[in-house]
Design a protein around this motif. Structure first.
Motif, PDB file in Angstrom:
ATOM      1  N   GLU A   1      72.534  -8.930  81.394  1.00  0.00           N
ATOM      2  CA  GLU A   1      73.036  -7.680  81.937  1.00  0.00           C
ATOM      3  C   GLU A   1      74.555  -7.587  81.790  1.00  0.00           C
ATOM      4  O   GLU A   1      75.098  -6.527  81.481  1.00  0.00           O
TER       5      GLU A   1
ATOM      6  N   ASP B   1      67.853  -3.359  92.413  1.00  0.00           N
ATOM      7  CA  ASP B   1      67.940  -2.870  91.034  1.00  0.00           C
ATOM      8  C   ASP B   1      68.006  -1.351  91.014  1.00  0.00           C
ATOM      9  O   ASP B   1      67.322  -0.688  91.796  1.00  0.00           O
TER      10      ASP B   1
ATOM     11  N   TYR C   1      77.991  -4.191  90.452  1.00  0.00           N
ATOM     12  CA  TYR C   1      77.195  -5.072  89.588  1.00  0.00           C
ATOM     13  C   TYR C   1      78.093  -6.128  88.946  1.00  0.00           C
ATOM     14  O   TYR C   1      79.328  -6.035  89.005  1.00  0.00           O
TER      15      TYR C   1
ATOM     16  N   ARG D   1      69.847  -2.135  86.395  1.00  0.00           N
ATOM     17  CA  ARG D   1      71.098  -2.834  86.642  1.00  0.00           C
ATOM     18  C   ARG D   1      70.997  -3.453  88.030  1.00  0.00           C
ATOM     19  O   ARG D   1      70.529  -2.810  88.968  1.00  0.00           O
TER      20      ARG D   1
ATOM     21  N   ASP E   1      76.415  -4.666  79.947  1.00  0.00           N
ATOM     22  CA  ASP E   1      77.398  -3.825  80.637  1.00  0.00           C
ATOM     23  C   ASP E   1      78.752  -3.846  79.934  1.00  0.00           C
ATOM     24  O   ASP E   1      79.525  -2.903  80.050  1.00  0.00           O
TER      25      ASP E   1
END
Lengths: 256, 110
Positions: A36, B60, B24, B68, A40
């Motif tokens: 991730e 999430d 995140y 994400r 990102d």
């Protein structure tokens, strides 16, 4: 730092492979986080993000060290071995009525094998010696008989000398056989002993291993959220070159 | 930055960022790196540990066709932040007294 340039996919695959010894839940979480992270970062900053993370081996080392520390704090491995030791003792006590006769029987078997081996050896020696000696005696008798009956005397002398010769040859053969056997037995025992030593060494190494790679931050800090449990972080271990070497070596082992 | 960042300070920074808003991994890393000199792979073990200690949790949220993972602070995490804030205040004052205070004493002597 290691020369290879990865793209995101290769990087994640490599990381996943390096973490295969972790519990699946830890491994999946870590792999997902980094997948991730790179997603990102986006395609235009992908290369920058990958070089910023360091090699997969470095990242894996940090994750593993942290997981090992946590496991150590939770005391899981220690608990497990403690319980198993107790169970082993209980099992041993219960097994005693069966195990003891079995042990005696085993001992008896080994003892009887040893005795029979020695008996065979002894009989070989005796027969060899008797062949040798009786040959000489027969030859001497042959000489004594010679004046009375020339043919009988010659027969005895010839037979006796032949017996002696056969006994002597057998003696040489037997001696060589004995030497080879003894050498083999000695080598076997040595091998068993060395394997035992290696095993204990490996065991000792394994008990030390879980803490490897943790570096940097001071050991005991009281965590306000969880007082009494020391807070540890493997977070900086990725910057430790020694640790990195350790990982490279481990990785090489994995590929064997 | 020439001062090394320890595990506790990192915990405090992460939780303090999460106190104001959920975020995140990538964004959190960039935010911390604006201030602290930490490597990009430093954060994951910290987040994982804080999660295991119930100081933060995750959820999430779909974003551009994938999920994400967002980090959010728990009640326990909030209590920890409060503790860190007081501890940091005290620590800062004492270090200030040593470094800045020491300097002014020297000046007076000269």
């Amino acid at each position: 730092m290691s020369g290879k340039i990865y793209n995101s996919q290769e990087y994640i695959r490599k990381l996943d492979r390096l973490l295969k010894k972790l519990p699946p839940d830890e491994r999946n979480d870590a792999v997902r986080y980094y997948a991730e992270y790179l997603a990102d970062a986006g395609p235009e900053r992908e290369a920058e993000a990958i070089s910023g993370l360091g090699s997969p081996a470095q990242v894996a080392s940090g994750i593993k060290a942290d997981a090992a520390m946590r496991q150590l704090e939770e005391g899981k491995p220690r608990m497990r071995t403690g319980i198993s030791a107790v169970w082993l003792a209980v099992l041993g006590v219960f097994a005693l009525p069966i195990a003891l006769p079995l042990a005696i029987a085993g001992f008896a078997v080994v003892f009887s094998v040893l005795v029979s081996v020695f008996a065979v050896l002894f009989s070989l020696i005796v027969s060899m010696a008797s062949l040798f000696l009786s040959g000489i005696v027969t030859a001497v008798c042959g000489f004594a008989v010679l004046p009375q009956s020339f043919a009988t005397g010659l027969f005895y002398i010839g037979g006796g000398l032949a017996c002696t010769a056969i006994g002597f040859l057998l003696g040489i053969l037997f001696w060589q056989l004995l030497r080879v056997t003894l050498k083999g037995v000695a080598r076997l025992f040595n091998k068993i002993r060395y394997r035992k030593i290696n095993k204990t060494a490996a065991k000792n190494a394994a008990t030390i291993m879980p803490g490897y790679g943790v570096s940097g931050s001071p050991g005991n800090q009281v965590n306000p959220a969880n007082p009494g449990s020391p807070v540890n972080s493997g977070g900086f271990s990725t910057q430790n070159p020694i640790n990195d070497n350790d990982m490279e070596r481990k990785e090489a082992d994995d590929h064997e | 930055m020439i001062f090394q960042v320890g595990a506790t300070l990192l915990d405090a920074c992460v939780l303090s960022v999460l106190r104001t808003n959920d975020t995140y991994g990538y964004e959190l890393t960039q935010m911390l790196r604006d201030t602290l000199e930490v490597s990009e792979s430093t954060l994951y073990p910290v987040l994982r540990r804080l999660q295991k200690e119930d100081c933060l949790s995750t959820y999430d949220q779909p974003w551009q066709g994938r999920n994400r993972r967002y980090y959010t602070i728990t009640d326990k995490g909030r209590r920890a932040v409060e503790y860190y804030r007081t501890a940091w205040g005290e620590y800062k004052t004492r270090v200030d007294r040593l470094i800045v205070g020491g300097e002014s004493v020297e000046r007076q002597n000269i």
